[in-house]
Structures are given as C-alpha cells and as structure tokens.
Motif scaffolding. Sequence first.
Motif, PDB file in Angstrom:
ATOM      1  N   GLN A 128       0.863  -1.178   0.000  1.00 44.98           N
ATOM      2  CA  GLN A 128       0.000   0.000   0.000  1.00 44.98           C
ATOM      3  C   GLN A 128       0.903   1.232   0.000  1.00 44.98           C
ATOM      4  O   GLN A 128       2.058   1.159   0.413  1.00 44.98           O
ATOM      5  N   ASN A 129       0.403   2.364  -0.478  1.00 47.07           N
ATOM      6  CA  ASN A 129       1.237   3.561  -0.460  1.00 47.07           C
ATOM      7  C   ASN A 129       0.892   4.449   0.733  1.00 47.07           C
ATOM      8  O   ASN A 129      -0.165   4.322   1.344  1.00 47.07           O
ATOM      9  N   MET A 130       1.809   5.350   1.041  1.00 49.93           N
ATOM     10  CA  MET A 130       1.664   6.198   2.221  1.00 49.93           C
ATOM     11  C   MET A 130       0.473   7.141   2.112  1.00 49.93           C
ATOM     12  O   MET A 130      -0.218   7.395   3.098  1.00 49.93           O
ATOM     13  N   LYS A 131       0.226   7.658   0.929  1.00 51.48           N
ATOM     14  CA  LYS A 131      -0.879   8.605   0.757  1.00 51.48           C
ATOM     15  C   LYS A 131      -2.217   7.953   1.096  1.00 51.48           C
ATOM     16  O   LYS A 131      -3.051   8.527   1.796  1.00 51.48           O
ATOM     17  N   LYS A 132      -2.405   6.718   0.602  1.00 53.84           N
ATOM     18  CA  LYS A 132      -3.655   6.009   0.867  1.00 53.84           C
ATOM     19  C   LYS A 132      -3.792   5.710   2.358  1.00 53.84           C
ATOM     20  O   LYS A 132      -4.874   5.853   2.946  1.00 53.84           O
ATOM     21  N   MET A 133      -2.687   5.304   2.984  1.00 53.22           N
ATOM     22  CA  MET A 133      -2.732   5.007   4.413  1.00 53.22           C
ATOM     23  C   MET A 133      -3.021   6.275   5.222  1.00 53.22           C
ATOM     24  O   MET A 133      -3.796   6.256   6.178  1.00 53.22           O
ATOM     25  N   GLU A 134      -2.407   7.386   4.820  1.00 55.40           N
ATOM     26  CA  GLU A 134      -2.640   8.658   5.509  1.00 55.40           C
ATOM     27  C   GLU A 134      -4.112   9.052   5.440  1.00 55.40           C
ATOM     28  O   GLU A 134      -4.684   9.549   6.411  1.00 55.40           O
ATOM     29  N   GLU A 135      -4.735   8.818   4.287  1.00 52.13           N
ATOM     30  CA  GLU A 135      -6.153   9.152   4.116  1.00 52.13           C
ATOM     31  C   GLU A 135      -7.054   8.222   4.920  1.00 52.13           C
ATOM     32  O   GLU A 135      -8.152   8.615   5.344  1.00 52.13           O
ATOM     33  N   THR A 136      -6.612   6.994   5.136  1.00 52.14           N
ATOM     34  CA  THR A 136      -7.422   6.007   5.856  1.00 52.14           C
ATOM     35  C   THR A 136      -7.405   6.224   7.362  1.00 52.14           C
ATOM     36  O   THR A 136      -8.428   6.092   8.038  1.00 52.14           O
TER      37      THR A 136
END
Length: 241
Positions: A179-187
């Motif tokens: 998974q990428n950091m941007k997606k994790m940050e948004e989650t």
Amino acid sequence: MIRCLVVDDEPLALDIIADYIQKVPELTLSATTTNAIEGLGLVQQGAIDLVFLDIQMPELTGIQFLKIINGKCDVILTTAYPQYALEGYELNVTDYLLKPIAFDRFYKSIQKVIGQKTQFFQKGSQIESMQNHTKNSEFIFVKTEHKIQRVDYDDIYYIEGLKDYISIYTSSERIITLQNMKKMEETLPEERFIRVHKSYIVALEKIESIERGRISLKEKLVPIGDTYRDSFFKRIGEKHS
C-alpha cells in the motif's frame, strides 16, 4: 497488461520466450537481455511485473537474482536444470519451466500469473471496501502476504513507507503490506495520526519526546521532514494548548 522481462544468456532462448510473450494479449514485452545485472536494474526501477529468468548465467545466477529482488515482481524460472526447482519454489517463484519450453506449458504458467494477480486485486478491493466501512471504527484491515489482518489503532506506534510497501510497527510486531503512504494517511483518523516525513506517519499519543528535529517513540527516532515541520508543530501546540 503485464510488463515482461526476459533474462537469459542464450540469445536463442530469449527469442523463443519473446515470441511466446507477443502471442499472449495480456502480456507486453518490456525488454530482453543476456546481462543479468542489466535485468536486475530494470526490476529495481519498478518497471517490470514478470521476469522470465534463466538460472545458469555468468554474472549473476538466477537464484542470486531472486534473493536480491526479494519478491519485487513475479518470476518464472526458465532452465534446463530441474535440480533447482525446490530452491526456486522456496524463494516464491510463480512457476518453473524446463527447456525446451513448449508454448502450451508457457501459456499454462501465464494463466497462473494472471490468476494470482486477479486474486490479489480482488482482495485489494475487499480491503478497500472494508476500510470504507470502518472509518469510524478503532481498527483497519491490511493485506499481508497470506491473510487480511486487523490492526487496532491503539497498537500502532508508527508507519514507515518502503517504495511500494509500508511497514506498520505495533506494540508487538511489524506488519508489511502492499500500500502507499498517501492512501494510508487518508485512511487513518487525522485526530490520532500525523504525517511527519515523506516516509513516516506517527501516532500522536505514542510520542515520547521531540528533540533536534526527531521524534522518539518505541525505541525509534523518526525524522521530521521540512515539508511537514510547520503542520506537525502546529498540531502539537493544539494538543497542548
């Protein structure tokens, strides 16, 4: 389209696999090379999805190649030596083709690759759906190598980005997921977590101290990136105002 690389020190073997690749609509031939070092560079750049890899090569053996790329892409071994099959499977190769390779056997391998990728994306969609339904919960679901795992927010100390992967460091383990950091940050809930560096997200409640541009938590010093410095210290001020 699955981007393919063929690595073999025999030009004739390269030509045969390249011809087979061009006959399968789901595949595209990105490159062929007789130089294993050159092939390694292409994989490490992230430009390849599937490698057809010979084992006996002068600069770098196929087994050494596999150990270096460490699962970065799918690999099908192509060789005249059956004794390497077990070691190849222990290194998670997708398939093992013995030369001379018939097209029907080649095509069977490709169907295996396509099946695995389809399953992976279906699981990814399932995880995204689960995350969308748990945004107000106290946990997230992430896909690890063999399972979908629940991770409680309370257990997370920090998250580290590793190119296409991230590592989630909890109170008891390190969890690696694609998974990428941007997606994790948004989650993650923004009231509990904050991005402090292009490669790090930290749990605010787990911060032990901040000194000289570094955050101390769980025996780890996490750097504060220049891009994130102002927003981080503003959040810290808000929490302690």
